[in-house]
Design an enzyme around this catalytic site. Structure first.
Site, PDB file in Angstrom:
ATOM      1  N   ASP A   1      48.684  43.554  33.220  1.00  0.00           N
ATOM      2  CA  ASP A   1      47.823  43.843  34.374  1.00  0.00           C
ATOM      3  C   ASP A   1      48.096  45.279  34.791  1.00  0.00           C
ATOM      4  OD1 ASP A   1      46.636  43.873  37.119  1.00  0.00           O
ATOM      5  OD2 ASP A   1      46.476  41.715  36.790  1.00  0.00           O
TER       6      ASP A   1
ATOM      7  N   ASN B   1      29.547  34.923  36.406  1.00  0.00           N
ATOM      8  CA  ASN B   1      29.831  34.700  34.983  1.00  0.00           C
ATOM      9  C   ASN B   1      29.203  33.400  34.497  1.00  0.00           C
ATOM     10  OD1 ASN B   1      31.944  36.802  33.986  1.00  0.00           O
ATOM     11  ND2 ASN B   1      32.604  36.244  36.043  1.00  0.00           N
TER      12      ASN B   1
ATOM     13  N   HIS C   1      26.935  25.549  43.111  1.00  0.00           N
ATOM     14  CA  HIS C   1      26.040  25.900  41.995  1.00  0.00           C
ATOM     15  C   HIS C   1      25.117  24.716  41.739  1.00  0.00           C
ATOM     16  CE1 HIS C   1      28.662  29.293  41.021  1.00  0.00           C
ATOM     17  NE2 HIS C   1      29.688  28.464  41.018  1.00  0.00           N
TER      18      HIS C   1
ATOM     19  N   ALA D   1      40.733  38.395  33.751  1.00  0.00           N
ATOM     20  CA  ALA D   1      40.834  39.730  34.356  1.00  0.00           C
ATOM     21  C   ALA D   1      39.482  40.245  34.822  1.00  0.00           C
ATOM     22  CB  ALA D   1      41.462  40.693  33.355  1.00  0.00           C
ATOM     23  N   SER D   2      38.651  40.660  33.879  1.00  0.00           N
ATOM     24  CA  SER D   2      37.369  41.284  34.225  1.00  0.00           C
ATOM     25  C   SER D   2      36.519  41.432  32.965  1.00  0.00           C
ATOM     26  CB  SER D   2      37.599  42.683  34.824  1.00  0.00           C
ATOM     27  OG  SER D   2      38.272  43.493  33.872  1.00  0.00           O
TER      28      SER D   2
ATOM     29  N   SER E   1      35.943  35.758  31.821  1.00  0.00           N
ATOM     30  CA  SER E   1      34.930  36.735  32.260  1.00  0.00           C
ATOM     31  C   SER E   1      33.820  36.805  31.210  1.00  0.00           C
ATOM     32  CB  SER E   1      35.575  38.097  32.486  1.00  0.00           C
ATOM     33  OG  SER E   1      36.670  37.974  33.361  1.00  0.00           O
TER      34      SER E   1
ATOM     35  N   ALA F   1      33.430  27.496  36.236  1.00  0.00           N
ATOM     36  CA  ALA F   1      33.134  26.938  37.557  1.00  0.00           C
ATOM     37  C   ALA F   1      31.938  25.984  37.559  1.00  0.00           C
ATOM     38  CB  ALA F   1      32.878  28.084  38.533  1.00  0.00           C
TER      39      ALA F   1
ATOM     40  N   TYR G   1      39.825  44.389  24.972  1.00  0.00           N
ATOM     41  CA  TYR G   1      40.857  43.761  24.147  1.00  0.00           C
ATOM     42  C   TYR G   1      40.349  42.785  23.072  1.00  0.00           C
ATOM     43  CZ  TYR G   1      44.026  45.777  27.565  1.00  0.00           C
ATOM     44  OH  TYR G   1      44.702  46.667  28.359  1.00  0.00           O
TER      45      TYR G   1
HETATM   46  N1  LIG Z   1      33.554  31.812  33.835  1.00  0.00           N
HETATM   47  C1  LIG Z   1      33.613  31.378  35.088  1.00  0.00           C
HETATM   48  O1  LIG Z   1      33.073  30.319  35.428  1.00  0.00           O
HETATM   49  C2  LIG Z   1      34.359  32.167  36.091  1.00  0.00           C
HETATM   50  C3  LIG Z   1      34.900  33.390  35.776  1.00  0.00           C
HETATM   51  N2  LIG Z   1      35.617  34.091  36.708  1.00  0.00           N
HETATM   52  C4  LIG Z   1      36.163  35.399  36.311  1.00  0.00           C
HETATM   53  O2  LIG Z   1      37.534  35.244  35.971  1.00  0.00           O
HETATM   54  C5  LIG Z   1      38.198  36.503  36.133  1.00  0.00           C
HETATM   55  C6  LIG Z   1      39.533  36.304  36.861  1.00  0.00           C
HETATM   56  O3  LIG Z   1      39.314  35.834  38.166  1.00  0.00           O
HETATM   57  P1  LIG Z   1      40.472  35.895  39.273  1.00  0.00           P
HETATM   58  O4  LIG Z   1      41.767  35.553  38.652  1.00  0.00           O
HETATM   59  O5  LIG Z   1      40.010  35.105  40.435  1.00  0.00           O
HETATM   60  O6  LIG Z   1      40.454  37.449  39.652  1.00  0.00           O
HETATM   61  P2  LIG Z   1      41.629  38.310  40.318  1.00  0.00           P
HETATM   62  O7  LIG Z   1      40.961  39.533  40.834  1.00  0.00           O
HETATM   63  O8  LIG Z   1      42.460  37.509  41.239  1.00  0.00           O
HETATM   64  O9  LIG Z   1      42.568  38.695  39.091  1.00  0.00           O
HETATM   65  C7  LIG Z   1      42.170  39.564  38.069  1.00  0.00           C
HETATM   66  C8  LIG Z   1      43.365  40.428  37.678  1.00  0.00           C
HETATM   67  O10 LIG Z   1      43.024  41.127  36.487  1.00  0.00           O
HETATM   68  C9  LIG Z   1      43.435  42.470  36.614  1.00  0.00           C
HETATM   69  N3  LIG Z   1      42.582  43.289  35.750  1.00  0.00           N
HETATM   70  C10 LIG Z   1      41.234  43.432  35.807  1.00  0.00           C
HETATM   71  N4  LIG Z   1      40.794  44.219  34.821  1.00  0.00           N
HETATM   72  C11 LIG Z   1      41.896  44.591  34.112  1.00  0.00           C
HETATM   73  C12 LIG Z   1      42.103  45.410  32.979  1.00  0.00           C
HETATM   74  N5  LIG Z   1      41.082  46.024  32.361  1.00  0.00           N
HETATM   75  N6  LIG Z   1      43.364  45.585  32.525  1.00  0.00           N
HETATM   76  C13 LIG Z   1      44.417  44.984  33.145  1.00  0.00           C
HETATM   77  N7  LIG Z   1      44.288  44.193  34.222  1.00  0.00           N
HETATM   78  C14 LIG Z   1      43.028  43.993  34.697  1.00  0.00           C
HETATM   79  C15 LIG Z   1      43.340  42.809  38.096  1.00  0.00           C
HETATM   80  O11 LIG Z   1      44.209  43.855  38.461  1.00  0.00           O
HETATM   81  C16 LIG Z   1      43.733  41.475  38.743  1.00  0.00           C
HETATM   82  O12 LIG Z   1      45.110  41.397  39.010  1.00  0.00           O
HETATM   83  C17 LIG Z   1      37.209  37.411  36.896  1.00  0.00           C
HETATM   84  O13 LIG Z   1      36.566  38.299  36.003  1.00  0.00           O
HETATM   85  C18 LIG Z   1      36.191  36.423  37.438  1.00  0.00           C
HETATM   86  O14 LIG Z   1      34.948  36.998  37.658  1.00  0.00           O
HETATM   87  C19 LIG Z   1      35.861  33.581  37.952  1.00  0.00           C
HETATM   88  C20 LIG Z   1      35.321  32.373  38.307  1.00  0.00           C
HETATM   89  C21 LIG Z   1      34.483  31.595  37.438  1.00  0.00           C
HETATM   90  O1  LIG Z   2      33.814  30.649  40.650  1.00  0.00           O
HETATM   91  C1  LIG Z   2      32.599  30.506  40.757  1.00  0.00           C
HETATM   92  O2  LIG Z   2      32.071  29.651  41.515  1.00  0.00           O
HETATM   93  C2  LIG Z   2      31.658  31.308  39.916  1.00  0.00           C
HETATM   94  C3  LIG Z   2      32.068  32.664  39.646  1.00  0.00           C
HETATM   95  O3  LIG Z   2      32.769  33.296  40.411  1.00  0.00           O
HETATM   96  C4  LIG Z   2      31.591  33.288  38.413  1.00  0.00           C
HETATM   97  O4  LIG Z   2      30.837  32.653  37.665  1.00  0.00           O
HETATM   98  O5  LIG Z   2      31.964  34.448  38.145  1.00  0.00           O
END
Ligand SMILES: NC(=O)C1=CN([C@@H]2O[C@H](COP(=O)(O)OP(=O)(O)OC[C@H]3O[C@@H](n4cnc5c(N)ncnc54)[C@H](O)[C@@H]3O)[C@@H](O)[C@H]2O)C=CC1
Ligand SMILES: O=C([O-])CC(=O)C(=O)O
Length: 250
Positions: free
Chosen positions: A30, A172, A202, A64-65, A87, A117, A72
């Site tokens: 991170d 996402n 949703h 992460a993002s 992501s 989600a 990666y």
């Molecule tokens: N597929 C789905 O249904 C869902 C996907 N997500 C996605 O999951 C991911 C993680 O969510 P959270 O843990 O809640 O977010 P968060 O913001 O709590 O944690 C993400 C961490 O990744 C780090 N980070 C971001 N880009 C980076 C990079 N290029 N290199 C190194 N570190 C990096 C940040 O510093 C942060 O600590 C997000 O992208 C979010 O949008 C979230 C909810 C639902």
């Molecule tokens: O967690 C959720 O409800 C949905 C979300 O953030 C995503 O799809 O990025």
């Protein structure tokens, strides 16, 4: 099991919490060192790490993002390693998707995109070509969008590709639906900032030759209000059942 986590934020913390009896080593990458230190304090099996590839690692897990997925994934799949991607929005980029698909033709890697989600991916997997259209209506409290509106507001209506460009941390799920149906034209997205709710809601509407389906998901948020608790739990569910000989709901 040894896991390399890309991202040491909210989702990674929840996965570590739920999997602490199954994980031997968790490598954490991170750019926010405080996040890594916090998790190292909390879970003794965490190790701060730069990115590396090793046979020692069973899974790479991205929490992460969109940007991190793009940075990666290529290296991971060129080296025949498996990755779980939360992501999923990264796949809305045609060039990225195309490149990944080409590399996978000569790789033993598998990419796993969990249901995250939402639910209903099983229906889409079964119907595929029978599907005419899919609409997802996502409703979250204003805080998720860094807004302070006091009345319900439709903040987006359009394609999944445009939705993730505008809301890369909130939608996402629309790209996960598009990947499941293998079409970026069939999924329409509505995003509503709703001050009356405390959940992430949703609603998914599927119109197909086999029938009509409506799925409503009322998710409790996690510590990150944008992210529903179910998203990291879907990764936990996947990791725990990966080695099961009987797989249900495939
Ligand atoms: N597929 C789905 O249904 C869902 C996907 N997500 C996605 O999951 C991911 C993680 O969510 P959270 O843990 O809640 O977010 P968060 O913001 O709590 O944690 C993400 C961490 O990744 C780090 N980070 C971001 N880009 C980076 C990079 N290029 N290199 C190194 N570190 C990096 C940040 O510093 C942060 O600590 C997000 O992208 C979010 O949008 C979230 C909810 C639902
Ligand atoms: O967690 C959720 O409800 C949905 C979300 O953030 C995503 O799809 O990025």
């Amino acid at each position: 099991m040894n896991i390399f986590f890309i991202g040491a934020g909210n989702c990674t913390e929840i996965i570590l919490e739920k999997m602490q009896n199954c994980i031997k080593k968790a490598y954490l990458l991170d750019y926010d060192v405080e996040k890594i230190n916090f998790l190292k304090e909390k879970f003794h099996f965490c190790i701060e790490s730069d990115f590396f590839i090793s046979d020692d690692i069973d899974f790479y897990v991205e929490c992460a993002s969109v940007e991190a997925v793009k940075k990666y994934t290529e290296n991971i799949i060129r080296n025949n390693k498996n990755i779980i991607i939360l992501s999923s929005g990264a796949f809305s980029d045609f060039d990225f998707r195309n490149n990944v698909e080409n590399i996978l033709k000569n790789s033993r890697s598998q990419i796993f995109i969990p249901s995250g989600a939402i639910g209903g991916i099983d229906i889409i997997n079964s119907l595929k070509d029978e599907i005419n259209s899919i609409t997802i209506e996502t409703r979250k409290p204003p805080l998720s969008f860094n807004m302070i509106n006091t009345k319900e507001e439709l903040i987006f209506y359009g394609t999944a590709e445009e939705a993730i460009k505008n809301y890369p941390k909130n939608i996402n799920v629309a790209i996960t639906l598009s990947m499941a149906v293998e079409s970026f034209d069939k999924v329409k997205v509505k995003i509503i900032s709703d001050p009356k709710i405390i959940k992430n809601i949703h609603k998914i509407f599927i119109d197909s030759k086999a029938g009509k389906y409506e799925i409503k998901i009322e998710n409790n948020p996690s510590n990150n209000p944008k992210t529903s608790l179910m998203a990291p739990l879907s990764v936990v569910g996947f990791l725990k059942k990966f080695n099961n000989s009987i797989k249900v709901g495939v």
